[in-house]
Scaffold this motif. Sequence first.
Motif, PDB file in Angstrom:
ATOM      1  N   UNK A  52       0.856  -1.166   0.000  1.00 39.50           N
ATOM      2  CA  UNK A  52       0.000   0.000   0.000  1.00 39.50           C
ATOM      3  C   UNK A  52       0.898   1.223   0.000  1.00 39.50           C
ATOM      4  N   UNK A  53       0.721   2.083  -0.985  1.00 41.16           N
ATOM      5  CA  UNK A  53       1.461   3.338  -1.028  1.00 41.16           C
ATOM      6  C   UNK A  53       0.844   4.278  -0.003  1.00 41.16           C
ATOM      7  N   UNK A  54       1.690   4.826   0.854  1.00 36.84           N
ATOM      8  CA  UNK A  54       1.215   5.633   1.960  1.00 36.84           C
ATOM      9  C   UNK A  54       1.861   7.023   1.930  1.00 36.84           C
ATOM     10  N   UNK A  55       1.445   7.848   0.968  1.00 37.76           N
ATOM     11  CA  UNK A  55       1.984   9.208   0.964  1.00 37.76           C
ATOM     12  C   UNK A  55       1.305  10.025   2.048  1.00 37.76           C
ATOM     13  N   UNK A  56       1.917  11.081   2.454  1.00 41.80           N
ATOM     14  CA  UNK A  56       1.262  11.931   3.443  1.00 41.80           C
ATOM     15  C   UNK A  56       2.218  12.441   4.484  1.00 41.80           C
ATOM     16  N   UNK A  57       1.645  12.994   5.503  1.00 40.98           N
ATOM     17  CA  UNK A  57       2.416  13.587   6.595  1.00 40.98           C
ATOM     18  C   UNK A  57       3.208  12.524   7.345  1.00 40.98           C
ATOM     19  N   UNK A  58       4.371  12.910   7.754  1.00 38.25           N
ATOM     20  CA  UNK A  58       5.315  12.087   8.496  1.00 38.25           C
ATOM     21  C   UNK A  58       4.668  11.426   9.724  1.00 38.25           C
ATOM     22  N   UNK A  59       4.075  12.225  10.589  1.00 33.65           N
ATOM     23  CA  UNK A  59       3.471  11.708  11.825  1.00 33.65           C
ATOM     24  C   UNK A  59       2.264  10.819  11.526  1.00 33.65           C
ATOM     25  N   UNK A  60       1.452  11.181  10.540  1.00 31.61           N
ATOM     26  CA  UNK A  60       0.296  10.362  10.163  1.00 31.61           C
ATOM     27  C   UNK A  60       0.740   8.994   9.659  1.00 31.61           C
ATOM     28  N   UNK A  61       1.783   8.982   8.831  1.00 32.20           N
ATOM     29  CA  UNK A  61       2.289   7.719   8.295  1.00 32.20           C
ATOM     30  C   UNK A  61       2.796   6.825   9.428  1.00 32.20           C
ATOM     31  N   UNK A  62       3.530   7.400  10.367  1.00 31.27           N
ATOM     32  CA  UNK A  62       4.040   6.621  11.504  1.00 31.27           C
ATOM     33  C   UNK A  62       2.885   6.033  12.304  1.00 31.27           C
ATOM     34  N   UNK A  63       1.834   6.798  12.504  1.00 31.29           N
ATOM     35  CA  UNK A  63       0.661   6.327  13.244  1.00 31.29           C
ATOM     36  C   UNK A  63      -0.008   5.153  12.519  1.00 31.29           C
ATOM     37  N   UNK A  64      -0.146   5.255  11.214  1.00 32.55           N
ATOM     38  CA  UNK A  64      -0.769   4.177  10.427  1.00 32.55           C
ATOM     39  C   UNK A  64       0.090   2.917  10.483  1.00 32.55           C
ATOM     40  N   UNK A  65       1.406   3.073  10.382  1.00 33.34           N
ATOM     41  CA  UNK A  65       2.312   1.919  10.455  1.00 33.34           C
ATOM     42  C   UNK A  65       2.216   1.252  11.825  1.00 33.34           C
ATOM     43  N   UNK A  66       2.187   2.045  12.885  1.00 32.58           N
ATOM     44  CA  UNK A  66       2.045   1.489  14.245  1.00 32.58           C
ATOM     45  C   UNK A  66       0.733   0.715  14.378  1.00 32.58           C
ATOM     46  N   UNK A  67      -0.354   1.289  13.854  1.00 29.37           N
ATOM     47  CA  UNK A  67      -1.657   0.617  13.944  1.00 29.37           C
ATOM     48  C   UNK A  67      -1.663  -0.679  13.145  1.00 29.37           C
ATOM     49  N   UNK A  68      -1.080  -0.666  11.951  1.00 28.33           N
ATOM     50  CA  UNK A  68      -1.028  -1.880  11.125  1.00 28.33           C
ATOM     51  C   UNK A  68      -0.218  -2.972  11.818  1.00 28.33           C
ATOM     52  N   UNK A  69       0.898  -2.598  12.451  1.00 32.11           N
ATOM     53  CA  UNK A  69       1.723  -3.574  13.178  1.00 32.11           C
ATOM     54  C   UNK A  69       0.961  -4.135  14.374  1.00 32.11           C
ATOM     55  N   UNK A  70       0.247  -3.264  15.087  1.00 26.93           N
ATOM     56  CA  UNK A  70      -0.520  -3.690  16.259  1.00 26.93           C
ATOM     57  C   UNK A  70      -1.615  -4.682  15.864  1.00 26.93           C
ATOM     58  N   UNK A  71      -2.212  -4.477  14.690  1.00 24.33           N
ATOM     59  CA  UNK A  71      -3.275  -5.359  14.205  1.00 24.33           C
ATOM     60  C   UNK A  71      -2.730  -6.579  13.463  1.00 24.33           C
ATOM     61  N   UNK A  72      -1.395  -6.707  13.415  1.00 25.07           N
ATOM     62  CA  UNK A  72      -0.743  -7.805  12.701  1.00 25.07           C
ATOM     63  C   UNK A  72      -1.205  -7.911  11.255  1.00 25.07           C
ATOM     64  N   UNK A  73      -1.391  -6.780  10.628  1.00 23.44           N
ATOM     65  CA  UNK A  73      -1.818  -6.762   9.225  1.00 23.44           C
ATOM     66  C   UNK A  73      -0.682  -7.248   8.337  1.00 23.44           C
ATOM     67  N   UNK A  74      -0.989  -8.126   7.425  1.00 24.55           N
ATOM     68  CA  UNK A  74       0.000  -8.660   6.508  1.00 24.55           C
ATOM     69  C   UNK A  74      -0.018  -7.838   5.216  1.00 24.55           C
ATOM     70  N   UNK A  75       0.474  -6.613   5.317  1.00 29.05           N
ATOM     71  CA  UNK A  75       0.527  -5.709   4.166  1.00 29.05           C
ATOM     72  C   UNK A  75       1.908  -5.079   4.111  1.00 29.05           C
ATOM     73  N   UNK A  76       2.300  -4.696   2.930  1.00 29.39           N
ATOM     74  CA  UNK A  76       3.553  -3.966   2.741  1.00 29.39           C
ATOM     75  C   UNK A  76       3.195  -2.493   2.591  1.00 29.39           C
ATOM     76  N   UNK A  77       3.706  -1.667   3.491  1.00 31.51           N
ATOM     77  CA  UNK A  77       3.461  -0.229   3.447  1.00 31.51           C
ATOM     78  C   UNK A  77       4.679   0.444   2.830  1.00 31.51           C
ATOM     79  N   UNK A  78       4.439   1.271   1.834  1.00 29.99           N
ATOM     80  CA  UNK A  78       5.516   1.914   1.084  1.00 29.99           C
ATOM     81  C   UNK A  78       5.413   3.420   1.216  1.00 29.99           C
ATOM     82  N   UNK A  79       6.505   4.038   1.595  1.00 26.78           N
ATOM     83  CA  UNK A  79       6.533   5.483   1.757  1.00 26.78           C
ATOM     84  C   UNK A  79       7.695   6.121   1.035  1.00 26.78           C
ATOM     85  N   UNK A  80       7.896   7.385   1.320  1.00 23.11           N
ATOM     86  CA  UNK A  80       8.901   8.196   0.650  1.00 23.11           C
ATOM     87  C   UNK A  80      10.229   8.157   1.408  1.00 23.11           C
ATOM     88  N   UNK A  81      11.209   8.784   0.848  1.00 25.56           N
ATOM     89  CA  UNK A  81      12.568   8.831   1.382  1.00 25.56           C
ATOM     90  C   UNK A  81      12.657   9.195   2.862  1.00 25.56           C
TER      91      UNK A  81
END
Length: 168
Positions: free
Chosen positions: A1-30
């Motif tokens: 899943x491409x996850x463009x957006x704000x730095x803090x928002x992206x970190x929050x989404x990644x934390x939530x996905x990890x907590x839910x044990x989601x089997x997805x690949x999250x892709x962001x920017x540099x």
Amino acid sequence: ILLPGEYADAANIIRQAAKLNMDVELLGDTPWSDGSFRKLLGDNVTSEDYSFVQFFSSEGDLTSQAITKERELFLSAYQKEYGKDSEPSDEMALGYDAYVIAADAIGRTTGKPGAKKVAAVLADPGYQIEGATGLIDFNSIGDPIKTAYITKRKNGKTETVYTLDAQE
């Protein structure tokens, strides 16, 4: 899943996905490669939970388009200054390339250089330059076309997991 957006928002989404044990690949920017971003992720997020795009890799497993004399000059100078084991950031390599491109394009103008003349050089079909990030082509409006690396952090280092070579 491409996850463009704000730095803090992206970190929050990644934390939530990890907590839910989601089997997805999250892709962001540099910026996802940055240490301050990793601190936002917290302890329950591993480097396996996300990937990010970079335009420079100091790894040996590169496409032939990425291995240029300018890349070797950049790496040699960087490691001489900061140590053999130090790894330049994406931003440092891109900044170096911006300087090389600007100097070359200005040098190719005739008469007094200006923004329009430099833009014309960059938009010229066939204009190509070797940079620290590899061989760089430009499209008809002067935008760079270059190799991109999908990377992860492993054992404290950046590791390329997929290379998208724009030259092919």
